[in-house]
Motif scaffolding. Sequence first.
Motif, short mmCIF file in Angstrom:
data_model
loop_
_atom_site.label_atom_id
_atom_site.label_comp_id
_atom_site.label_asym_id
_atom_site.label_seq_id
_atom_site.Cartn_x
_atom_site.Cartn_y
_atom_site.Cartn_z
N LEU A 154 -17.36 -5.07 -4.01
CA LEU A 154 -16.13 -4.14 -3.71
C LEU A 154 -16.71 -2.92 -3.33
O LEU A 154 -15.95 -2.28 -2.30
N LEU A 175 -9.91 -3.21 0.23
CA LEU A 175 -9.41 -3.02 -1.17
C LEU A 175 -8.05 -2.88 -1.18
O LEU A 175 -7.29 -3.44 -2.69
N ARG A 176 -7.13 -2.51 -0.33
CA ARG A 176 -5.77 -2.57 -0.40
C ARG A 176 -5.11 -4.04 -0.30
O ARG A 176 -3.84 -3.90 -0.35
N ASN A 226 -2.65 -2.88 -4.76
CA ASN A 226 -3.49 -4.03 -4.91
C ASN A 226 -4.18 -4.06 -6.10
O ASN A 226 -5.16 -4.66 -6.27
N TYR A 227 -3.92 -2.95 -6.77
CA TYR A 227 -4.82 -2.54 -8.30
C TYR A 227 -4.99 -3.94 -9.01
O TYR A 227 -6.06 -4.04 -9.69
N SER A 258 -7.33 1.01 -4.32
CA SER A 258 -6.74 -0.15 -4.00
C SER A 258 -5.47 -0.05 -4.01
O SER A 258 -4.55 -0.81 -3.70
N LEU A 300 -12.51 2.76 -6.59
CA LEU A 300 -12.06 1.16 -6.30
C LEU A 300 -10.77 1.23 -6.59
O LEU A 300 -9.91 0.71 -5.86
N THR A 328 -5.20 -7.16 -8.43
CA THR A 328 -6.31 -7.70 -8.01
C THR A 328 -7.49 -7.27 -8.10
O THR A 328 -8.62 -8.17 -8.58
N ILE A 329 -7.85 -6.14 -7.83
CA ILE A 329 -9.03 -5.31 -8.23
C ILE A 329 -9.36 -5.50 -9.65
O ILE A 329 -10.49 -5.97 -10.12
N THR A 365 0.81 -1.13 0.00
CA THR A 365 0.03 -0.05 0.18
C THR A 365 0.89 1.12 0.01
O THR A 365 0.41 2.26 -0.48
#
Length: 893
Positions: A477, A485-486, A452-453, A449, A445, A455-456, A181
């Motif tokens: 979400l 989200l992260r 972690n983008y 994130s 979103l 994944t999303i 993050t």
Amino acid sequence: MNKKHLITFVSALFLWTSCSNNSSSHFISDTAYRTQVETDFQSRQTTLSEGNLFTVFDQSMTPEEKEAMSFLYAYMPVGDIADYSGEFFLKNVQTSFQAKQEMPWGKQIPEDIFRHFVLPIRVNNENLDESRMVFYQELKDRVKGLSLHDAVIEVNHWCHEKVIYTPSDARTSSPLASVKTAYGRCGEESTFTVAALRSVGIPARQVYTPRWAHTDDNHAWVEAWVDGQWYFLGACEPEPVLNLGWFNAPASRGMLMHTKVFGKYQGPEEVMVQTPLYTEINIIGNYADTAKATIKVVDANQQPVPDARVEFKVYNYAEFYTVASKTTDANGETFLTSGKGDMLVWASKDGQFGYDKVSFGQQNELTVVLDKKAGEAYTIDLDIVPPPEKAKLPEVTPEQRAENTRRMAEEDSIRNAYVATFFTDQKAKDFAKEIGMDATVATKLLVGSRGNYQTISSFLKEASANEEQKKAAIDLLQRISAKDLRDVSREVLDDHLKNSPVVGDIDPEIFAQYVRNPRVANEMITPYKAFFQKAIAEADMKVFQADPMKLVDWVKNNITIDEECNLGGAPIFPEGVWKARIADKHSRDIFFVSLSRALGIPARIDEVTRKVQVFSGKDIIDINFQAAEQTATATGTLQADYKPIKALEDPKYYSHFTISKLTDGRLQLLNYEEGDVDMGSGATWSNLLKKGTQMDTGSYLLVSGTRMASGTVLAQLTFFNIEEGKTTKVHLNMRENKDDIQIIGNFNSENKYISAETGEETSLLATTGRGYYVVAILGARQEPTNHAMRDIAAEKDQLEAWGRKMVLLFPNEEGYKKFDAAEFNGLPNTIVYGIDKNHAIQKEMVAAMKLEHANTLPIFLIADTFNRVVFVSQGYTIGLGAQMMQIIHKLEQ
């Protein structure tokens, strides 16, 4: 047995005995302590007989590894044993021993210090991960040639490359999630930094002030052991020397600093609590002047009360928050060492309770009488005074400061280069167009994130192949937390999207929020739905779906409650509770709700009351696992009138008042909505109490408080009762200080600064015109300044209505360039930014106001163009905007 074999056997036995008595072959050389650990470990095996949780001990290990593993398993929270593999812990043990062997300081770390402050993986209540192994590989060559002292500072510089401070919710991300993050709140920064230090064999511990005494909020930082002494440092906030951080001054006003030490620790510090799993120690003496007070608890007949619970409470966030809890001895006595300020002492036993204020440093003893009981209604006033500031700052040379500043700028650039790989607003809009979703939602979103983008975005892209699936994915979400989200995994998202059953004619909103939504409370969300659907027989599922009360009975009969089994840990995963068949109540409640949702039964933990509830249609049924039958909870209504004072039109929950329920003589806070982190909205008098709010029947305490600029609180406690079907009316009173505003110093309004807008030199007077104004020196990207700016943003409307200029200055142009006003969600339009040329204004502030620490930022003044100062604030203060508005409103009278 022949003679030859007998000699061989005796020789082997002698050799084994000699080796076993040789301390060099043991991880724990103290025989008595080793025996205690083995006894506790065997007891743990007996208690946790379900789930095959100890199979790792069937593997081949060295004697040292086995003793270290036994130590960990003897005192780990059940969640760690049930939720993670034994191989994971063995890998951590082996990496710890590797660091001890390879790092130059490894052999100088005392055995007990290594055991309690290097070996343990868990720091706080974070999700565990592979960080020790990852961090060791990244850090070992960076620190190998350094002294232990310099290695601590170097690790903190590395941490600053990875993570900076940003507030977030109370769930603690794992160290690797914080790296992913690139930011975290102080509890996450300190968890991450402790993990990094321990990874290279440096003893470290997280230090908490549970709550500040002079302002709202709390803080966490790090202590590291260097050459026989503990030193402190701000996590991810490297300084040129140890025992220095922005919090030196507020820490000197602290009432309590503590740390939880893994296992049964036998160090020199004052023990606050000794639990079966950890030892909580009091280290306030490292930071502030202290005093000890003995508390005696007696009954109405003045007889000592043994085994009474004594809670030491600090006023913070408009409640009296328990920072320490102790039990009286056979003489009805206990004690605490604390900073020299005021606390509320609350004692209780068997439903009876009593309370009083103790002033540490002024009172050596206090007697509390258990003469109160639920059902009484009355109001009392209390003035709570925090300790004075007495900060001690180590010397830093100009050369050290300059080099540290250079390094931090370099580290910012390294971290910013990584952050630049995240989704931007434009990239999110392009993605939204590609898969056909709302651009505003996609931006929230995907930008939210952070690291972690992938994944999303991959989850959304795959779901977009089907319109209904896409809508469900987007909805899912939007219901999990910003932190989820992260750090949520793709496995979790897929599980809850694809394995959330629709049972019967369920309202779509209830299904989305209380079946498909994986988030229950403060747990790390996991892919539990597929797990339970595989573990539970189909016939049993149908029985539970037809009658959820049968599922309640199953949980009551099959899950053993042990409130001490998971102390110091995160909530046990629902799958872990299923395997271990033992849990603390909170983990049991999360387990029940998760299991219900996996079966398509809508359920929740109520955010305000923390009660477990299931839905029957749109009706809500409270679940009481202690009751023989589930019955409807009786309710009444609370209504409060409030006569607005000039400085406060609509008091806010957590800022100005709170409500707690009295249960068995103790207080349980009602957790109403607080709004965005550190900002706006949330529960207030007008939307909660003005027209009335429904509450369970019982006895309650309303606390209100006005925090003065000095940190002193004017508090009021109102005890009241809620009766079934009736409306209880109380008065919400915000006590005021009736004293006139004092002129506290002088400051030259003709001082000049460099305008950030024009780059030209101008004066404060030319900027503000005649009258009152605010002038401040800010520390960009420093936590105290971040808090101050959020507090100012929260008062945006009132500050704009006041209409006077706020001149916010930075010590240099570099600081101004670091600052991003957009991070603070709408600042007043009356702000003017500038550069304090040659620190001239800061120097005059320090001299005029006789500030002890010249470089502690931010500094805020309210002054007028006749050079009179009526308000000053320096350093870390929560609620700064509200404090300034109190002064401003008085100026308008």
